[in-house]
Write a protein that holds these residues in place. Sequence first.
Motif, PDB file in Angstrom:
ATOM      1  N   TRP A 235      96.746  74.076  19.131  1.00  0.00           N
ATOM      2  CA  TRP A 235      97.490  74.489  17.966  1.00  0.00           C
ATOM      3  C   TRP A 235      97.463  73.178  17.061  1.00  0.00           C
ATOM      4  O   TRP A 235      97.692  72.146  17.580  1.00  0.00           O
ATOM      5  CB  TRP A 235      98.664  75.110  18.208  1.00  0.00           C
ATOM      6  CG  TRP A 235      99.007  76.340  18.812  1.00  0.00           C
ATOM      7  CD1 TRP A 235      98.837  76.689  20.036  1.00  0.00           C
ATOM      8  CD2 TRP A 235      98.822  77.647  17.847  1.00  0.00           C
ATOM      9  NE1 TRP A 235      98.945  78.254  20.266  1.00  0.00           N
ATOM     10  CE2 TRP A 235      98.938  78.461  18.968  1.00  0.00           C
ATOM     11  CE3 TRP A 235      98.631  77.964  16.738  1.00  0.00           C
ATOM     12  CZ2 TRP A 235      99.136  79.911  18.451  1.00  0.00           C
ATOM     13  CZ3 TRP A 235      98.873  79.102  16.080  1.00  0.00           C
ATOM     14  CH2 TRP A 235      99.128  80.261  17.007  1.00  0.00           C
ATOM     15  N   GLU A 236      97.139  73.362  15.745  1.00  0.00           N
ATOM     16  CA  GLU A 236      97.499  72.385  14.871  1.00  0.00           C
ATOM     17  C   GLU A 236      98.617  72.506  13.876  1.00  0.00           C
ATOM     18  O   GLU A 236      99.057  73.597  13.467  1.00  0.00           O
ATOM     19  CB  GLU A 236      96.248  72.333  13.857  1.00  0.00           C
ATOM     20  CG  GLU A 236      96.391  71.012  13.002  1.00  0.00           C
ATOM     21  CD  GLU A 236      95.506  71.177  11.816  1.00  0.00           C
ATOM     22  OE1 GLU A 236      95.266  70.012  10.939  1.00  0.00           O
ATOM     23  OE2 GLU A 236      94.339  71.917  12.145  1.00  0.00           O
ATOM     24  N   VAL A 237      99.764  71.517  14.052  1.00  0.00           N
ATOM     25  CA  VAL A 237     100.715  71.824  13.397  1.00  0.00           C
ATOM     26  C   VAL A 237     100.638  71.199  11.932  1.00  0.00           C
ATOM     27  O   VAL A 237     100.421  70.109  11.654  1.00  0.00           O
ATOM     28  CB  VAL A 237     102.140  70.668  13.904  1.00  0.00           C
ATOM     29  CG1 VAL A 237     103.266  70.846  13.194  1.00  0.00           C
ATOM     30  CG2 VAL A 237     102.232  71.031  15.311  1.00  0.00           C
ATOM     31  N   LEU A 238     100.683  72.194  10.943  1.00  0.00           N
ATOM     32  CA  LEU A 238     100.708  72.185   9.606  1.00  0.00           C
ATOM     33  C   LEU A 238     101.958  71.951   8.759  1.00  0.00           C
ATOM     34  O   LEU A 238     102.107  71.005   8.040  1.00  0.00           O
ATOM     35  CB  LEU A 238      99.966  73.379   8.774  1.00  0.00           C
ATOM     36  CG  LEU A 238      98.614  73.505   9.412  1.00  0.00           C
ATOM     37  CD1 LEU A 238      98.217  74.862   8.955  1.00  0.00           C
ATOM     38  CD2 LEU A 238      97.525  72.637   9.131  1.00  0.00           C
TER      39      LEU A 238
ATOM     40  N   TYR B 206      98.554  78.855  -0.379  1.00  0.00           N
ATOM     41  CA  TYR B 206      98.257  77.904   0.413  1.00  0.00           C
ATOM     42  C   TYR B 206      96.738  77.519   0.393  1.00  0.00           C
ATOM     43  O   TYR B 206      95.846  78.360   0.762  1.00  0.00           O
ATOM     44  CB  TYR B 206      98.828  78.015   1.796  1.00  0.00           C
ATOM     45  CG  TYR B 206      98.513  76.969   2.751  1.00  0.00           C
ATOM     46  CD1 TYR B 206      98.910  75.745   2.912  1.00  0.00           C
ATOM     47  CD2 TYR B 206      97.221  77.192   3.923  1.00  0.00           C
ATOM     48  CE1 TYR B 206      98.566  74.919   3.649  1.00  0.00           C
ATOM     49  CE2 TYR B 206      97.039  76.158   4.732  1.00  0.00           C
ATOM     50  CZ  TYR B 206      97.623  74.955   4.511  1.00  0.00           C
ATOM     51  OH  TYR B 206      97.322  74.078   5.701  1.00  0.00           O
ATOM     52  N   SER B 207      96.389  76.404   0.033  1.00  0.00           N
ATOM     53  CA  SER B 207      95.216  75.690   0.318  1.00  0.00           C
ATOM     54  C   SER B 207      94.723  75.127   1.547  1.00  0.00           C
ATOM     55  O   SER B 207      95.327  74.214   1.890  1.00  0.00           O
ATOM     56  CB  SER B 207      94.683  74.952  -0.764  1.00  0.00           C
ATOM     57  OG  SER B 207      93.585  74.084  -0.825  1.00  0.00           O
ATOM     58  N   ILE B 208      93.717  76.004   2.042  1.00  0.00           N
ATOM     59  CA  ILE B 208      93.655  75.517   3.532  1.00  0.00           C
ATOM     60  C   ILE B 208      92.738  74.264   3.501  1.00  0.00           C
ATOM     61  O   ILE B 208      92.972  73.130   4.535  1.00  0.00           O
ATOM     62  CB  ILE B 208      92.592  76.447   3.991  1.00  0.00           C
ATOM     63  CG1 ILE B 208      93.253  77.731   4.161  1.00  0.00           C
ATOM     64  CG2 ILE B 208      91.791  75.998   5.541  1.00  0.00           C
ATOM     65  CD1 ILE B 208      92.304  79.074   4.538  1.00  0.00           C
ATOM     66  N   LYS B 209      92.014  73.983   2.517  1.00  0.00           N
ATOM     67  CA  LYS B 209      91.529  72.442   2.591  1.00  0.00           C
ATOM     68  C   LYS B 209      92.317  71.323   2.211  1.00  0.00           C
ATOM     69  O   LYS B 209      92.107  70.501   2.722  1.00  0.00           O
ATOM     70  CB  LYS B 209      90.175  72.531   1.367  1.00  0.00           C
ATOM     71  CG  LYS B 209      88.846  73.277   1.863  1.00  0.00           C
ATOM     72  CD  LYS B 209      87.916  73.309   1.049  1.00  0.00           C
ATOM     73  CE  LYS B 209      86.570  74.007   1.630  1.00  0.00           C
ATOM     74  NZ  LYS B 209      85.639  73.772   0.525  1.00  0.00           N
ATOM     75  N   LYS B 210      92.983  71.537   1.170  1.00  0.00           N
ATOM     76  CA  LYS B 210      94.036  70.598   0.564  1.00  0.00           C
ATOM     77  C   LYS B 210      95.410  70.524   1.461  1.00  0.00           C
ATOM     78  O   LYS B 210      96.372  69.446   1.174  1.00  0.00           O
ATOM     79  CB  LYS B 210      94.216  70.706  -0.839  1.00  0.00           C
ATOM     80  CG  LYS B 210      93.326  70.524  -1.694  1.00  0.00           C
ATOM     81  CD  LYS B 210      93.510  71.043  -3.127  1.00  0.00           C
ATOM     82  CE  LYS B 210      92.305  71.110  -3.943  1.00  0.00           C
ATOM     83  NZ  LYS B 210      92.642  71.362  -5.369  1.00  0.00           N
TER      84      LYS B 210
ATOM     85  N   ASP C  93      89.401  79.764  -0.042  1.00  0.00           N
ATOM     86  CA  ASP C  93      89.826  78.968   1.138  1.00  0.00           C
ATOM     87  C   ASP C  93      91.483  78.871   1.000  1.00  0.00           C
ATOM     88  O   ASP C  93      91.826  77.912   1.048  1.00  0.00           O
ATOM     89  CB  ASP C  93      89.240  77.985   1.646  1.00  0.00           C
ATOM     90  CG  ASP C  93      87.899  77.914   1.859  1.00  0.00           C
ATOM     91  OD1 ASP C  93      87.422  79.042   2.274  1.00  0.00           O
ATOM     92  OD2 ASP C  93      86.964  77.037   1.581  1.00  0.00           O
ATOM     93  N   GLU C  94      91.900  80.148   0.890  1.00  0.00           N
ATOM     94  CA  GLU C  94      93.266  80.116   0.528  1.00  0.00           C
ATOM     95  C   GLU C  94      93.993  81.111   1.264  1.00  0.00           C
ATOM     96  O   GLU C  94      93.513  82.228   1.706  1.00  0.00           O
ATOM     97  CB  GLU C  94      93.675  80.437  -0.990  1.00  0.00           C
ATOM     98  CG  GLU C  94      93.229  79.362  -1.911  1.00  0.00           C
ATOM     99  CD  GLU C  94      93.710  79.514  -3.360  1.00  0.00           C
ATOM    100  OE1 GLU C  94      93.533  78.734  -4.141  1.00  0.00           O
ATOM    101  OE2 GLU C  94      93.837  80.876  -3.630  1.00  0.00           O
ATOM    102  N   LEU C  95      95.474  80.913   1.518  1.00  0.00           N
ATOM    103  CA  LEU C  95      96.190  82.113   2.043  1.00  0.00           C
ATOM    104  C   LEU C  95      97.469  82.497   0.924  1.00  0.00           C
ATOM    105  O   LEU C  95      97.564  81.791   0.081  1.00  0.00           O
ATOM    106  CB  LEU C  95      96.854  81.491   3.393  1.00  0.00           C
ATOM    107  CG  LEU C  95      96.079  81.193   4.461  1.00  0.00           C
ATOM    108  CD1 LEU C  95      96.962  80.706   5.608  1.00  0.00           C
ATOM    109  CD2 LEU C  95      94.988  82.114   4.959  1.00  0.00           C
TER     110      LEU C  95
ATOM    111  N   GLN D   9      88.486  82.535   8.062  1.00  0.00           N
ATOM    112  CA  GLN D   9      87.253  81.785   8.557  1.00  0.00           C
ATOM    113  C   GLN D   9      87.596  81.494  10.195  1.00  0.00           C
ATOM    114  O   GLN D   9      87.393  80.114  10.461  1.00  0.00           O
ATOM    115  CB  GLN D   9      87.487  80.545   7.865  1.00  0.00           C
ATOM    116  CG  GLN D   9      86.775  80.751   6.339  1.00  0.00           C
ATOM    117  CD  GLN D   9      86.684  79.589   5.648  1.00  0.00           C
ATOM    118  OE1 GLN D   9      87.206  78.518   5.673  1.00  0.00           O
ATOM    119  NE2 GLN D   9      86.170  79.629   4.337  1.00  0.00           N
ATOM    120  N   GLY D  10      87.902  82.341  10.969  1.00  0.00           N
ATOM    121  CA  GLY D  10      87.854  82.100  12.295  1.00  0.00           C
ATOM    122  C   GLY D  10      89.190  81.347  12.809  1.00  0.00           C
ATOM    123  O   GLY D  10      89.347  81.211  13.943  1.00  0.00           O
ATOM    124  N   LYS D  11      90.236  81.120  12.050  1.00  0.00           N
ATOM    125  CA  LYS D  11      91.540  80.440  12.322  1.00  0.00           C
ATOM    126  C   LYS D  11      92.607  81.333  12.325  1.00  0.00           C
ATOM    127  O   LYS D  11      92.496  82.099  11.031  1.00  0.00           O
ATOM    128  CB  LYS D  11      91.648  79.188  11.325  1.00  0.00           C
ATOM    129  CG  LYS D  11      90.856  77.967  11.941  1.00  0.00           C
ATOM    130  CD  LYS D  11      91.126  76.869  11.003  1.00  0.00           C
ATOM    131  CE  LYS D  11      90.603  75.357  11.618  1.00  0.00           C
ATOM    132  NZ  LYS D  11      90.931  74.088  10.949  1.00  0.00           N
TER     133      LYS D  11
END
Length: 597
Positions: free
Chosen positions: A478-481, A100-104, A76-78, A445-447
């Motif tokens: 949209w989610e602002v990361l 980039y860790s999607i979970k963390k 689960d990384e980019l 994962q669909g995002k």
Amino acid sequence: MGKKSKKEKKVKGAEKTAAKMEKKVSKRSKREEEDLEALIAEFQNLDSKKTIVVETTCPPPSARLSASLSGHPEKDELILFGGEFFNGKKTYLYNDLFFYSIKKNSWVKSDIPNPPPPRCSHQAVVVPQGGGQLWVFGGEFASPNGEQFYHYKDLWVLHLATHTWENIKVPGGPPGRSGHRMVLSKKQLLVFGGFHESNRDFIYYNDVYSFSLDTFSWSRLAPSGSFPSPRSASQMTSTPDGMGVVIYGGYSKVRVKKDVEKGTIHSDMFLLKREGKEGQEKWSWSRVSPSGNKPTPRSGFSGSAGPAGRAVLFGGVCDEEEEETLEGDFYNDLYLYDTVKSRWFPGLLRGNKSEKKKRRRGKKGGAEGEGADGKEEEEGAPQGPTEVIKEIVTEDGTVMTIKEVIPGAQEDEDDEEEEEEEEGDASAPLVEPCARSSAMATVRQGKLFLYGGMFEVGDRQFTLNDFYSLDLNKMDQWEVLVEMDPKTQEWLEESESEEEEEDEEEEEEAKGAEEEKEAKGAAAAAEEEEEEESEEEDEDDEEQHPAVQEGETVTDYQTRTEQYWIGLARVNMGPDAKDKKVVKVALAMAKVFFEDQ
């Protein structure tokens, strides 16, 4: 044999045009690229001193555009690699690598020995084999002043399991380019299009190359059918069955007259399909006419393969070009293309649950209260697009005005029973990334994840480092990361003294270019005269300029052949030309001929 007809000459010339242009660009750009190779070598020398992998938790990557963003095939990384940044005076190219860790929701910078040299506008593709691999091909490097370019033709693989870079050196690959597209199709990497540009010339490609992940070998495909015109920055998506790829849009330009170029934004679509058994495939192009609401014409959009055989397209810019000005309208809209149904549709946000419930309640009330004052019905009507204007003050005091168009939420297809409205402000506008081009996008994962990019206000370029995600299955919001940091918006204006120095340099360059032009014109006239004589006489023993001897320098060649070139220059310049000018043009002609050998 008789003299060739004018028609035969035209046909023969047309057949050679593409080859001559590529050769011309190659020769001129070679001299420029040699200047940059020393700078690239310095970067590689510094990187070669790294002996161990160093991973460091870090803030999000700096502002940039034209990098690559890829989803890790097993985690689960980019993975973000490379990119560029321009601050008004200097161009910076990167070869840094981030995970980039999607979970963390955290970033790690990974310094790995012997990476590819800095670049932007390259392509990166992930494959699952060998514990996961990231393949990188091509791209460009620019001088700090942004006036010289080096186009890579190298192929690299990052072994994700061992965190090691490997340079794959095999012959037969595409010539150096950037702005191309590369995707995984079965066990092959397919490369399409792109461009190669020197200081004065450019060429756009529409060729297709295949790299086999089994045999580690390149091959150039020769598809039949109706093929796309040369272009860069298109969208390239593999079909779900792995038997082809879809090409949409792109950009190219042509020179309409001296120092005037005209750009073309393409909005056509093509399918490249393979047929036959493995190892005996035959490829063919065909034009595609999709249904639905296709994107408005634009370039610089961001694309990625989405879930359920859909391609995702975000943003971009539509430039309005005049002879001396270039203005663009930037976009922040989202489109999806269904590769199975061949249909485009806009990616409109549905909003959160509380908005839906309020809308349903109003809709039902309006139906029951028919004939009343209509207030409930008005409240329940679907909302149209909302325009949100933000003003952000940068560190140097510049005010950025960002206009965002928030699409109205979509109505659900099926009516549901009335539900109680949840607490919270359901009327708040949905947040979306601001309009931009050259952003990095990928789907995991669909995002959909979107990072950075740029937009322009007047003569100033704003390079972004914000980060967003959008669930393509829910399409709610949209989610602002990472929010955009105004402090990163550095822009350095040129002083008057610097502008004067540049003007002087440009005058000197123009003077030198004019002399070179005269030399080339004289040489071209002489060559044309020789060609005409050859065609009339149909002889193979055509007169040639004095050959360059092995180991001879340009000065040696000029000294040895000076009288020949003076005579040639005198013939073309006429008897009234001054001797000093004739000698100068003759030496320039000799230099041009020497460098072209």
